[in-house]
Scaffold this active site. Sequence first.
Site, short mmCIF file in Angstrom:
data_model
loop_
_atom_site.label_atom_id
_atom_site.label_comp_id
_atom_site.label_asym_id
_atom_site.label_seq_id
_atom_site.Cartn_x
_atom_site.Cartn_y
_atom_site.Cartn_z
N ASP A 63 0.59 -0.31 -0.40
CA ASP A 63 -0.86 -0.56 -0.33
C ASP A 63 -1.31 -2.00 -0.60
OD1 ASP A 63 -0.22 2.08 -0.83
OD2 ASP A 63 -1.68 2.34 -2.43
N ASP A 88 -5.70 4.51 -8.54
CA ASP A 88 -6.25 3.68 -7.47
C ASP A 88 -7.73 3.39 -7.64
OD1 ASP A 88 -3.70 4.23 -6.57
OD2 ASP A 88 -4.33 5.67 -5.06
C1 FRU Z 1 -0.75 5.09 -2.02
C2 FRU Z 1 -0.08 5.15 -3.38
C3 FRU Z 1 -1.13 5.04 -4.47
C4 FRU Z 1 -0.37 4.49 -5.63
C5 FRU Z 1 0.61 3.58 -4.94
C6 FRU Z 1 1.94 3.49 -5.64
O1 FRU Z 1 0.09 4.72 -0.99
O2 FRU Z 1 0.65 6.36 -3.50
O3 FRU Z 1 -1.80 6.25 -4.75
O4 FRU Z 1 -1.19 3.80 -6.52
O5 FRU Z 1 0.79 4.08 -3.63
O6 FRU Z 1 2.74 2.49 -5.09
#
Ligand code: FRU
Length: 488
Positions: A63, A181
């Site tokens: 992300d 997040d």
């Molecule tokens: C989304 C996710 C988020 C988390 C991150 C971990 O792709 O699963 O929810 O914070 O990636 O790398």
Amino acid sequence: MFAWSTPVALAAVLAVTLGQALRQQNETTKRELEEYIADKKAEINPRYRPHYHISPPVGWMNDPNGFSYYKEKFHLFYQFYPYDSVWGPMHWGHVSSSNLIDWEHLPTALIPETEMCFSGGAVVHGDDLVLLYTGRVTTDTDPFYNETQYLAFSNDGVNFRKYEGNPVLSYVPDNSADFRDPKIWKFKDHWYVVIGSSSNKRGRVLLYRSGDLFNWEFLSVLGESDGDMGYMWECPDLFELGGKTIFLWSPQGLEPKGDRYKNTYQTGYYIGELDYETFEFKTDKYFQELDYGHDFYATQTIQGDGKTYLIGWFNMWEVPHLEKEDGWAGTTTLVRELQLIGTRITMNPLEGIQDLRTDSVHNGDLEPQQAIEFGPTAEIILQGCLDQKIELLIQGKEGGLVTTVTWDPEVGKVIVNRSGEVRQVEWVPIGKTSWRLFLDASSLELFCGEGEVVFSSRIFSDGDWVVKNSSPQTLSVEAYRLRRSVPA
Ligand code: FRU
């Protein structure tokens, strides 16, 4: 790669912001990491490396995080594991740009300590760039992890100090372990944050607010799956667009339905209105996907000067990442400008992207079966007659996967077929009927019409691009090669 100043004391260096104690991350670890990155970069196989999309210098990216503007620069962070091209203990990688097109790598911003540094947002407060991220800690009891929210501060946009009193936000109604997040924004006198969560295997999003960034109060469950909208909601975002409130997020666990939800997970939105008195988000819960390609997830937005920009992770979970044997994995989409037109969010590349054009490769008719040869990058603008089939065949000069991009007037759909993996959607143009395609060394982005239908798909071919008109009709085509705008 980066000139580090003389190492300062190895012990934690304390600083203070807003009257609160901050702790320097370990200087030796940081220096060794940057040295490791600089060395390891030399081993990367460049064949699929993007020329104008952000990717990690080495190792794994997922992300995008903390999309922000601070001291005259855009900053973007990303989920980063430098030591292998697979997911691992999460760091925050960091890039910056003055135009959202040319990017430079900066030193890794957050290094995991007792916590992994999961996704989150960033805001500017006073003289500081403030990161709010999820600290994921391993525990001894099922489900063996705990997620709470952490703060880190920088007063130069390069070095980040973690808050000594982390975590700052740990209250979750019904104690769900999934609590991650954060997306943070300011409204009037308060900071607000939406956080992704899950309750009884139903995805939901929680709203909180704070007067000072350190003390948070729970406000409401802003949205929740009624059973059909997945078991976990990741990467929530809430912003105003075209007089409405957009709730944009990445639900996990949607069942495939016809052409929809064929990827492992989705990213899409509800349109509604947020009431700052009752903390209720009123919506008709009409979920629309933002992008119809094979690889699009976990978006970040930023707003300023009346514009809304978005960037997404240009990959998908639980699919092969073909570049990983080359020493890196993961990239981001182009930054896109969003608009709300009727009940649809449109996405378009920034106007300044034209600045990437180096030379024109074609301008005029492209006859059936005629092909254009490019280097590793291309921009193609094409116009055909929608009464007949339009099709482009995209392949590498030396083989590899073949992708077709098709308009099928019989069914009224745009179809991206990546070696048999089909993604398609109905297209009713809302204005112009041209297409704009961007090819980078391992990616395709297709913007249809006014940007009401967009596909983002990673595509892997050997050698430079060759694009053939495989339609029965002559197409009108403008085509360019594009220059590099990210580090090799
Ligand atoms: C989304 C996710 C988020 C988390 C991150 C971990 O792709 O699963 O929810 O914070 O990636 O790398």
